[in-house]
Design a protein around this motif. Sequence first.
Motif, short mmCIF file in Angstrom:
data_model
loop_
_atom_site.label_atom_id
_atom_site.label_comp_id
_atom_site.label_asym_id
_atom_site.label_seq_id
_atom_site.Cartn_x
_atom_site.Cartn_y
_atom_site.Cartn_z
N TRP A 213 0.84 -1.20 0.00
CA TRP A 213 0.00 0.00 0.00
C TRP A 213 0.87 1.25 0.00
CZ3 TRP A 213 -1.12 4.01 3.66
CH2 TRP A 213 -2.28 4.75 3.38
N ARG A 214 0.49 2.22 -0.80
CA ARG A 214 1.17 3.51 -0.85
C ARG A 214 0.14 4.63 -0.82
NH1 ARG A 214 6.51 3.82 -3.80
NH2 ARG A 214 7.33 1.70 -3.95
N ARG A 215 0.62 5.81 -0.40
CA ARG A 215 -0.26 6.99 -0.41
C ARG A 215 0.56 8.26 -0.57
NH1 ARG A 215 -4.14 9.06 4.63
NH2 ARG A 215 -5.58 10.32 3.38
N ASN A 216 0.05 9.19 -1.37
CA ASN A 216 0.56 10.56 -1.44
C ASN A 216 -0.59 11.47 -1.04
OD1 ASN A 216 2.99 9.62 -2.34
ND2 ASN A 216 2.93 10.63 -4.33
N ASN A 217 -0.45 12.16 0.06
CA ASN A 217 -1.56 12.95 0.62
C ASN A 217 -1.10 14.37 0.97
OD1 ASN A 217 -3.91 13.79 1.91
ND2 ASN A 217 -3.38 12.82 3.84
N PRO A 218 -1.19 15.28 -0.02
CA PRO A 218 -1.64 15.05 -1.39
C PRO A 218 -0.44 14.82 -2.31
CG PRO A 218 -1.51 17.40 -1.00
CD PRO A 218 -1.05 16.72 0.29
N CYS A 219 -0.75 14.49 -3.57
CA CYS A 219 0.29 14.46 -4.59
C CYS A 219 0.85 15.87 -4.79
CB CYS A 219 -0.27 13.94 -5.92
SG CYS A 219 -0.89 12.24 -5.86
N ASP A 220 2.09 15.93 -5.18
CA ASP A 220 2.76 17.23 -5.34
C ASP A 220 2.52 17.76 -6.76
OD1 ASP A 220 4.32 19.45 -5.05
OD2 ASP A 220 6.25 18.38 -5.15
N GLY A 221 1.38 18.42 -6.95
CA GLY A 221 1.04 18.96 -8.25
C GLY A 221 1.58 20.36 -8.46
N TRP A 222 1.94 20.66 -9.69
CA TRP A 222 2.52 21.98 -9.97
C TRP A 222 1.44 23.02 -10.26
CZ3 TRP A 222 1.33 24.16 -14.64
CH2 TRP A 222 0.92 23.31 -15.66
N GLY A 223 0.22 22.59 -10.60
CA GLY A 223 -0.86 23.54 -10.89
C GLY A 223 -2.20 23.01 -10.44
N PRO A 224 -2.39 22.79 -9.13
CA PRO A 224 -3.61 22.13 -8.67
C PRO A 224 -4.89 22.93 -8.89
CG PRO A 224 -2.35 22.96 -6.80
CD PRO A 224 -1.48 23.12 -8.01
N ASP A 225 -4.78 24.25 -9.06
CA ASP A 225 -5.97 25.06 -9.26
C ASP A 225 -6.25 25.33 -10.74
OD1 ASP A 225 -3.71 26.61 -9.53
OD2 ASP A 225 -4.57 28.39 -8.57
N LEU A 226 -5.50 24.70 -11.63
CA LEU A 226 -5.77 24.83 -13.06
C LEU A 226 -6.84 23.83 -13.47
CD1 LEU A 226 -2.17 25.19 -14.55
CD2 LEU A 226 -3.84 27.00 -14.05
N GLN A 227 -7.72 24.24 -14.36
CA GLN A 227 -8.79 23.36 -14.81
C GLN A 227 -8.21 22.20 -15.62
OE1 GLN A 227 -11.71 25.23 -17.28
NE2 GLN A 227 -13.07 23.44 -17.29
N VAL A 228 -8.70 20.99 -15.32
CA VAL A 228 -8.27 19.81 -16.07
C VAL A 228 -8.61 20.00 -17.54
CG1 VAL A 228 -8.66 17.33 -16.37
CG2 VAL A 228 -8.51 18.31 -14.07
N ASN A 229 -7.68 19.59 -18.41
CA ASN A 229 -7.84 19.68 -19.86
C ASN A 229 -7.85 21.10 -20.40
OD1 ASN A 229 -7.87 16.94 -20.61
ND2 ASN A 229 -10.01 16.73 -19.99
N SER A 230 -7.49 22.08 -19.57
CA SER A 230 -7.42 23.45 -20.07
C SER A 230 -6.14 23.65 -20.87
CB SER A 230 -7.46 24.44 -18.91
OG SER A 230 -6.28 24.33 -18.11
#
Length: 469
Positions: A213-230
């Motif tokens: 079992w693994r977990r990233n809480n949260p994942c280290d995203g570079w643009g988490p507030d950017l709209q997906v598929n934008s």
Amino acid sequence: MSVPSFSLGDDLLGRAAKRRRARSARVASWDHTGRNEDAFVVMPGETAVLADLEGPGAITHLWFVQGCRLVLGPGLFDARQAGTAMVEFNNALGYNWEINDPDYYRNVIIRMYWDDQEHPSVVAPLGDFFCVGNSMPASFQSLPFTVSVKEDSERKYGGPAAFNCFLPMPFNSRARIEVENQGDAAYMQYFYVDYELYAEDLPEDTLYFHAQWRRNNPCDGWGPDLQVNSLETQVPNLDGKDNYVILETEGAGNYIGCNHTVTHFTGTWWGEGDDMIWIDDDFRADGSTTWPPSMHGTGGEDYFSHGWGMQKINYPFQGTIIHEDDVPGYQISYRWHLADPVRFEERIKVTMEHGHANHLSDDWASTAYWYQTLPGPRFDVPPADQRLPRRWEGPSMKDLPPPDRGRLDDLRKAMYEQRDARMAEFTAQRQQWLERRAEESRQRSAKNAEYAREVRRRFVARRRTDSGT
């Protein structure tokens, strides 16, 4: 050349019509006194050995049913006389006041050891091993795993459920399965561990079952507030170094799949992350990876064999356990590589982007399953407080201000005093019951190991008699 008129291979259905030099057996939580107290009680901080088996053999089936209750108020009965593991009266009736522990599927750890290895080959929270993500069980069926939940417990934190695993788990000299209760409350464990014994050692090409079992809480995203598929997320990812890692191990073996839990924060779409799997000569001598990997996918839903998002389906090799339409922000999925195992001879790294080019910062967890040579890798899970799910909570007593008893009249004060006295008595009775059951469970665990050794002894003796040695 003569051809046999009837021939069977080792396929799932053919096994039942083929004679084998094997002996079936089981260890279980059954009450050795003949009564009906069939669950093990595992106290906080305690580890219970569910199976300790001598080989050669293979575990063929696991069935687990469990419960963990938090007592909020005294019941109207002697807790020492409880005949079942949990009291399930509706709290509105006033007979008792108990709830399911919402976190215990992450607080309880399951470990499996093969052939006297010092470190386990399986380490995972109990729920996640059986595909319960975020401590929230939901009924589903697949080829290797099933979960069944009563309707009133479906998709509720800590809801009681029945788990099955049908993946074979071979062992040559010894198999040990244990569970550790890292929570604050005692929990009850019903179980079957069904297995086979063999007359000869396992073949040299045998691979051993592993799960992590693994977990990233949260994942280290570079643009988490950017709209997906934008347009703003359309950047290249040509190395995969920031991907979420599902599995990384060295040795020879077969990766057979994972379950995958997402808690998504932005209310858009958690996917668009490509799967990328590096195998053997995809790695340089210094451990770095070449580009592209041997297996490169096109998106999260694509890896789980869905399309245009995730569908609400349970198929033998892929499916959804909890869909984000039913529990907003949650997606729990599975993909089994049983018909198409991902084979490796030296090393493998299974990864997935969290959002395209890893721009999202969602809470991801996964359990990877694979078979490989021994010795396997050393790994563990984070401490309990780092495993607990993010729980979206409605109104509760925690929202209430504490009552000021000093403002109450004598009658109402007396009612609180009566409740406190009943609660103290009930808690003491319940603790006596738990301690008795826990001690009996320890004795039962040791006796189960003796029974298993006796079954093995009789099997070996009979094989020697049949062969004339």
